[in-house]
Structure formats: structure tokens, C-alpha cells
Write a protein that holds these residues in place. Structure first.
Motif, short mmCIF file in Angstrom:
data_model
loop_
_atom_site.label_atom_id
_atom_site.label_comp_id
_atom_site.label_asym_id
_atom_site.label_seq_id
_atom_site.Cartn_x
_atom_site.Cartn_y
_atom_site.Cartn_z
N UNK A 122 15.41 14.69 2.41
CA UNK A 122 15.84 14.67 1.01
C UNK A 122 15.67 12.86 0.97
N UNK A 123 15.52 12.19 0.04
CA UNK A 123 15.64 11.24 0.07
C UNK A 123 16.85 10.16 -0.65
N UNK A 124 17.28 9.65 -0.35
CA UNK A 124 18.87 8.50 -1.07
C UNK A 124 18.20 7.47 -1.88
N UNK A 125 19.11 7.78 -3.07
CA UNK A 125 19.52 6.92 -4.24
C UNK A 125 19.96 5.73 -5.09
N UNK A 126 19.24 4.60 -5.17
CA UNK A 126 20.75 3.49 -4.50
C UNK A 126 20.00 2.77 -6.22
N UNK A 127 21.15 2.37 -6.69
CA UNK A 127 21.05 1.73 -8.02
C UNK A 127 21.47 0.41 -7.39
N UNK A 128 20.57 -0.29 -8.38
CA UNK A 128 19.85 -1.94 -7.46
C UNK A 128 19.67 -2.94 -8.88
#
Length: 362
Positions: A122-128
Motif C-alpha cells: 500500500x501507499x499512504x495518501x495525505x491531503x496537502x
């Protein structure tokens, strides 16, 4: 006279393999050294045919990305072996599929850590700043601890990257992308640059080389449309939408064509009826706006676009039934020009051609 390869279809899409490859080469040449690449093939490769696009450009890309698990499984069943990142939100119903089909999940909420099966990549998604999916950039330390907790033990996940998305990379005003880059700098610092980061879409890849980081994601640019604030000339549309003349009819000066009688012939002449309409994805609000190409000559589409047909003013020319018609994809009528005429983007045009219209690589 040209006979289409699809004798039982009214229109068809041709996608030029070499144009796709040339677009990929151009995009690769504009990358910083060592940057890995991801081709975005969601929505059936923006209407171009995902499996064939993957086979065509696979040697240029390290991995592919799709919108949901269904798209990813279809690619696996078609023989695609590259790593596939699934952008969509994982659910308990699909959790097993990630491991079964060797797919990479995107963790965009805290509960996804528990939801995914141990060993899932998995990849971790961050809302920037996109304001869509992803965990808050204001809770990076908490997220780092969560990543550390799930990087070992019985619940171990294979967390191999961090992703975010730019909201304004295709705009001339760079203030907001600069704000997002600051947030990405913060997250890289918090994670001590241990996990690879990818953020750049097509526009950022072309216009903001300082956003390439560890990997870029090429979407619309791969298919030939430059979304950057100052488009270059190194990309070319790969898609052509073709049909043929169904009937060629005489018309007298002053007689009208199609619903509403909105267009009248300026003189005696001919018009062609072409079997493609808004049921196929030829938008009704393009009525009378885009030309078509028939035997080397450009002609006006006239009257309102109907569900199954468009009409073409030929003037004094006459063309036999079966003669090929280029509806979209030439220098005067490609999807980028359709988009300009409709005040939208070429993504919507390409994706909006109905799946019933067959696609083929040429």
C-alpha cells in the motif's frame, strides 16, 4: 471509398501506438534523473483502451494506476504484470482482492490500516490541499506512528510510499501549488525521507520539475494533451474517432436540417448523414461547432447533433455512402479543440465516448 474495419458498428476509435510511445518518450525526457514513472490508465485509459495502452507503453513505465479494484482485476486478467496502484478507497468487501491479484492499495483514512489484510502492499495518501481523499497534513506525527505500528508485527503491511495530489498544477497562478509544496516538505521531514513520495500529475511533471520527487504520474499527457499552464508542442493526440457517410443527400437553398430547423442551406448542394450522435458521445452542445474531414477536405457539421446522427454540409461536393469520416482527432478537430469549444477539458471528451464504440490500436 474506405470500408471501416468494424462493419457492424456505426463508428470506431483508432489509437495510434507510435503516437502513444512518442508521447511517453517525450515525457520521460522531461523528467529529473532517477525519477520513477507511473502511467494512469483509469477510466479505460481515458477512453483509449486500458489493456492495449498498458501493452503499448509498458516498457516506458514502472507501474500503472487505476481508479478501482474492478479496473485493476480486468488488467490482471488481460495479462498485465506491472505493479498496479488502485487510487480508490478500500472497503472490507474488496480487501482480499488486493493480495489475490497483487494490487497496491491506497490508505486514505485511519481505518484502512486495520481493514487491509496483513501483507498487503500500500501507499499512504495525505491531503496537502486537494481537498478530496487523504489524511490530514496537520496530523503527520500521529500518522508516522501509525505507519511505524503497521510496519511490523502480525498486522504488518508493506507500506512502500506516500502520495498526494496537486489541485492547481495546470494553473498559471502558482501560489497554491507553492503552498502544497511546503506541506510536502513538512511530510518528507516528518517521515525522514524514508518512504518514496509521489505527487506530480501530468501538469506538474511538465511545468514544475521540482515536484518530481521520487515518482511522477502521467495521465492525460500520455494520451497527447498538455495540461500545463504553457503547453509545449511535444505531445500529440493518439485517438481518432472515425465513422462513414450513411447517406449523401441533395438539399435546396433555404431548406433546413435537423431538430429545431436551426440551420438552412445557403445554396443548393449536398449534405452527408453520418451515424454518430450524442448516444455515442458526440455532444449535443457541440452542434454546428466542429468540422469533420472527408477525403482530404474539411466540412462543417451543421444542424443539431441528434442521438444517432450528425449532418455535414458538403456544398457542391458529393461523397458516396461508406466514405470514411474523421469525426475527431485531426489538426482541426482533436479532443483538445472539442474541449475548448465546450469550455471543459479533454479528459471529459475522451472519457465521454461511449464504451459501445469499439477501440483498436493501429
Amino acid at each position: 471509398m474506405n470500408t471501416p474495419e468494424y462493419p457492424f458498428n456505426n463508428s470506431y476509435i483508432e489509437v495510434d501506438r507510435e503516437v502513444l510511445r512518442n508521447n511517453a518518450r517525450y515525457l520521460q525526457a522531461n523528467l529529473n534523473e532517477g525519477v520513477r514513472t507511473m502511467a494512469v490508465v483509469k477510466a479505460d485509459a481515458y477512453g483509449h483502451g486500458a489493456a492495449e495502452v498498458c501493452r503499448t507503453v509498458g516498457r516506458f513505465y514502472d507501474r500503472f494506476a487505476v481508479a478501482n479494484v474492478t479496473e485493476a482485476v480486468e488488467l490482471r486478467k488481460s495479462g498485465v504484470t506491472h505493479p498496479i496502484l488502485v487510487f480508490g478507497v478500500p472497503t472490507s468487501r474488496m480487501a482480499k482482492a488486493y493480495k489475490e491479484f497483487d494490487l497496491t492499495a491506497v490508505i486514505s483514512a485511519n481505518d484502512h490500516f486495520e481493514l487491509l489484510e496483513p501483507g498487503t502492499t500500500c501507499h499512504v495518501e495525505i491531503d496537502t490541499g486537494m481537498g478530496r481523499l487523504g489524511m490530514s497534513v496537520n496530523r503527520l506525527e500521529e500518522l508516522r506512528d501509525k505507519v511505524d505500528a503497521f510496519s511490523g508485527g502480525e498486522k504488518k503491511l508493506h507500506i512502500e510510499g506516500i502520495m498526494t495530489h496537486f489541485a492547481t498544477a495546470d494553473e498559471k497562478d502558482t501560489r497554491y501549488i507553492e503552498h502544497q509544496k511546503e506541506q510536502i516538505g513538512r511530510l518528507r521531514s516528518v517521515f525522514n525521507n524514508v518512504l518514496p513520495v509521489h505527487a506530480a500529475n501530468s501538469a506538474a511533471s511538465l511545468a514544475h520539475p521540482d515536484t518530481h520527487f521520487d515518482m511522477v504520474r502521467h495521465g492525460i499527457a500520455l494520451y497527447g494533451y498538455d495540461p500545463s499552464p504553457d503547453p509545449g508542442t511535444g505531445l500529440h493526440p493518439a485517438m481518432k474517432w472515425k465513422s462513414s457517410v450513411a447517406q449523401c443527400k441533395k438539399i435546396r437553398k433555404g431548406e433546413s436540417i435537423s431538430y429545431g430547423a436551426t440551420w438552412q442551406a445557403p445554396e443548393d448542394g449536398y449534405y452527408a448523414v453520418v451515424p454518430a450522435g450524442y448516444a455515442d458521445g458526440y455532444r449535443r452542445n457541440l452542434s454546428g461547432m466542429m468540422p469533420v474531414l472527408i477525403e482530404g477536405n474539411w466540412y462543417r457539421q451543421v444542424g443539431r447533433v441528434t442521438m444517432d446522427y450528425v449532418m455535414i454540409w458538403l456544398g457542391k461536393d458529393a461523397h458516396e455512402p461508406g466514405t470514411e469520416v474523421l469525426l475527431m482527432g485531426g489538426e482541426r478537430n482533436h479532443a483538445g479543440l472539442w474541449a475548448e469549444a465546450m469550455d471543459t477539458i479533454p479528459y471529459e471528451i475522451c472519457c465521454g465516448i461511449h464504451p459501445k464504440v469499439p477501440r483498436k490500436m493501429v
